[in-house]
Design a protein around this motif. Structure first.
Motif, mmCIF file in Angstrom:
data_model
loop_
_atom_site.group_PDB
_atom_site.id
_atom_site.type_symbol
_atom_site.label_atom_id
_atom_site.label_comp_id
_atom_site.label_asym_id
_atom_site.label_seq_id
_atom_site.Cartn_x
_atom_site.Cartn_y
_atom_site.Cartn_z
ATOM 1 N N ALA A 26 28.224 45.652 38.323
ATOM 2 C CA ALA A 26 29.423 46.044 37.662
ATOM 3 C C ALA A 26 30.856 44.901 38.187
ATOM 4 O O ALA A 26 31.855 45.083 37.618
ATOM 5 C CB ALA A 26 29.974 47.284 37.873
ATOM 6 N N GLY A 27 30.350 44.164 38.973
ATOM 7 C CA GLY A 27 31.293 43.018 39.678
ATOM 8 C C GLY A 27 30.747 42.507 40.847
ATOM 9 O O GLY A 27 29.825 43.163 41.741
ATOM 10 N N ALA A 28 30.960 41.062 40.961
ATOM 11 C CA ALA A 28 30.468 40.249 42.370
ATOM 12 C C ALA A 28 31.416 39.216 42.584
ATOM 13 O O ALA A 28 31.597 38.382 41.461
ATOM 14 C CB ALA A 28 29.133 39.935 41.959
ATOM 15 N N GLY A 29 31.577 39.064 43.809
ATOM 16 C CA GLY A 29 32.431 37.950 44.135
ATOM 17 C C GLY A 29 33.337 38.305 45.476
ATOM 18 O O GLY A 29 33.116 39.307 46.020
ATOM 19 N N PRO A 30 34.297 37.655 45.699
ATOM 20 C CA PRO A 30 35.269 37.909 46.942
ATOM 21 C C PRO A 30 35.616 39.388 46.863
ATOM 22 O O PRO A 30 36.062 39.861 45.713
ATOM 23 C CB PRO A 30 36.203 36.679 46.869
ATOM 24 C CG PRO A 30 35.543 35.642 46.049
ATOM 25 C CD PRO A 30 34.719 36.334 44.949
ATOM 26 N N VAL A 31 35.895 39.885 47.706
ATOM 27 C CA VAL A 31 36.236 41.219 47.927
ATOM 28 C C VAL A 31 37.615 41.644 47.352
ATOM 29 O O VAL A 31 37.869 42.522 46.487
ATOM 30 C CB VAL A 31 36.336 41.843 49.427
ATOM 31 C CG1 VAL A 31 37.032 43.056 49.667
ATOM 32 C CG2 VAL A 31 34.998 41.911 50.156
ATOM 33 N N THR B 138 38.873 46.342 42.706
ATOM 34 C CA THR B 138 40.194 46.857 41.778
ATOM 35 C C THR B 138 40.333 48.095 41.580
ATOM 36 O O THR B 138 39.356 48.813 41.284
ATOM 37 C CB THR B 138 40.365 45.734 40.702
ATOM 38 O OG1 THR B 138 39.071 45.978 39.743
ATOM 39 C CG2 THR B 138 40.352 44.198 40.803
ATOM 40 N N ASP B 139 41.693 48.483 41.143
ATOM 41 C CA ASP B 139 41.529 49.863 40.789
ATOM 42 C C ASP B 139 40.783 50.385 39.608
ATOM 43 O O ASP B 139 40.086 51.329 39.398
ATOM 44 C CB ASP B 139 43.065 50.167 40.386
ATOM 45 C CG ASP B 139 44.008 50.073 41.577
ATOM 46 O OD1 ASP B 139 43.560 49.936 42.679
ATOM 47 O OD2 ASP B 139 45.444 50.181 41.452
#
Length: 260
Positions: A218-223, A228-229
């Protein structure tokens, strides 16, 4: 010299658990895997270490995971599972020495005691493992894994820690201790991949994060970019807001100064 997985698909009991998941972790960083219960976090970690056979490709330090011999993997990475059951009456020091014997530093028995001190269990070596609390046993297992890959770099190549919910049974002080150990390992050039439930600790200590939802990324990368909300609310199925104190809230505790 990184960990790269491409299009990992995992099927268990004829049920597809992971759906073409891509994953990347770099040495020098802590990469966290987060998501709700049942999202596939532990399954992904087990796939990355070769415990579950998958469809897809996994390379570790530029070499296919399947090309490593078991003793080579033991010298390259340590794996901390969610839970470990011991049926024999080992002492604490004997448990840690199991990890030391699996790595390339078996000729240095003092490492076992040093690993126990690092997890705040100095002097516990002679105690029966079964007599410890759940949190103490979890830290003993972490010491075992640390002893296995004591030096984050070996012959110029990074070594790796794979941690499955390493703070789940710990009080807040020892949660911070464990996460500091992970950060120190990464700062010294090693790579850390950890399954996490605590999003605050993830935000504090991870460099990169991968969110799973129903076996998909559902998402990957820098924190700061991934947490995100909108994304967290969608994945966890409840309204979530970052860095906001609820109106009329009572007392709450966040160890936000732990790394300052």
């Amino acid at each position: 010299m990184s960990l790269i997985a491409r299009t990992l698909t995992l099927t268990l009991d004829r049920k597809e658990i992971l759906h073409a998941v891509n994953f990347t972790a770099q040495p020098g960083e802590v990469t966290a895997i987060v998501g709700p219960n049942g999202s596939g976090k532990s399954s992904l970690l087990k796939a990355l270490v070769g415990e579950h056979p998958t469809c897809g490709q996994i390379t570790l330090n530029g070499r296919a995971l399947s090309a490593y011999r078991p003793w080579e993997l033991a010298a390259l990475r340590g794996v901390l599972p969610q839970a470990t059951v011991l049926a024999f009456p080992f002492t604490v020091l004997e448990v840690v020495r199991l990890g030391l014997a699996a790595g390339p530093d078996a000729a240095r028995p003092e490492i076992a005691e040093e690993a126990l001190a690092r997890v705040d269990l100095a002097g516990y070596g002679a105690r029966p493992y079964q007599d410890l609390s759940g949190g103490e046993q979890q830290r003993v297992q972490l010491a075992r894994v640390l002893a296995q890959v004591w030096h984050p770099l070996r012959q110029g190549a990074p070594r790796w820690l794979f941690l499955d919910e390493p703070v789940s049974s710990l009080d807040i002080a020892h949660q911070l201790t464990v996460m500091e150990i992970a950060r120190a390992f990464a700062r010294a050039g090693g790579g850390v991949v950890t399954v996490m439930h605590d999003l605050n600790l993830t935000a504090m200590y991870a460099d990169r994060v991968q969110i799973l939802s129903k076996g998909r990324t559902a998402g990957a990368g820098p924190v700061a970019e991934v947490l995100t909300d909108k994304r967290l609310s969608e994945v966890y199925g409840c309204p979530l807001r970052l860095s906001t104190v609820p109106p009329a809230a009572g007392l709450f505790l966040l160890p936000q100064t732990a790394r300052m």
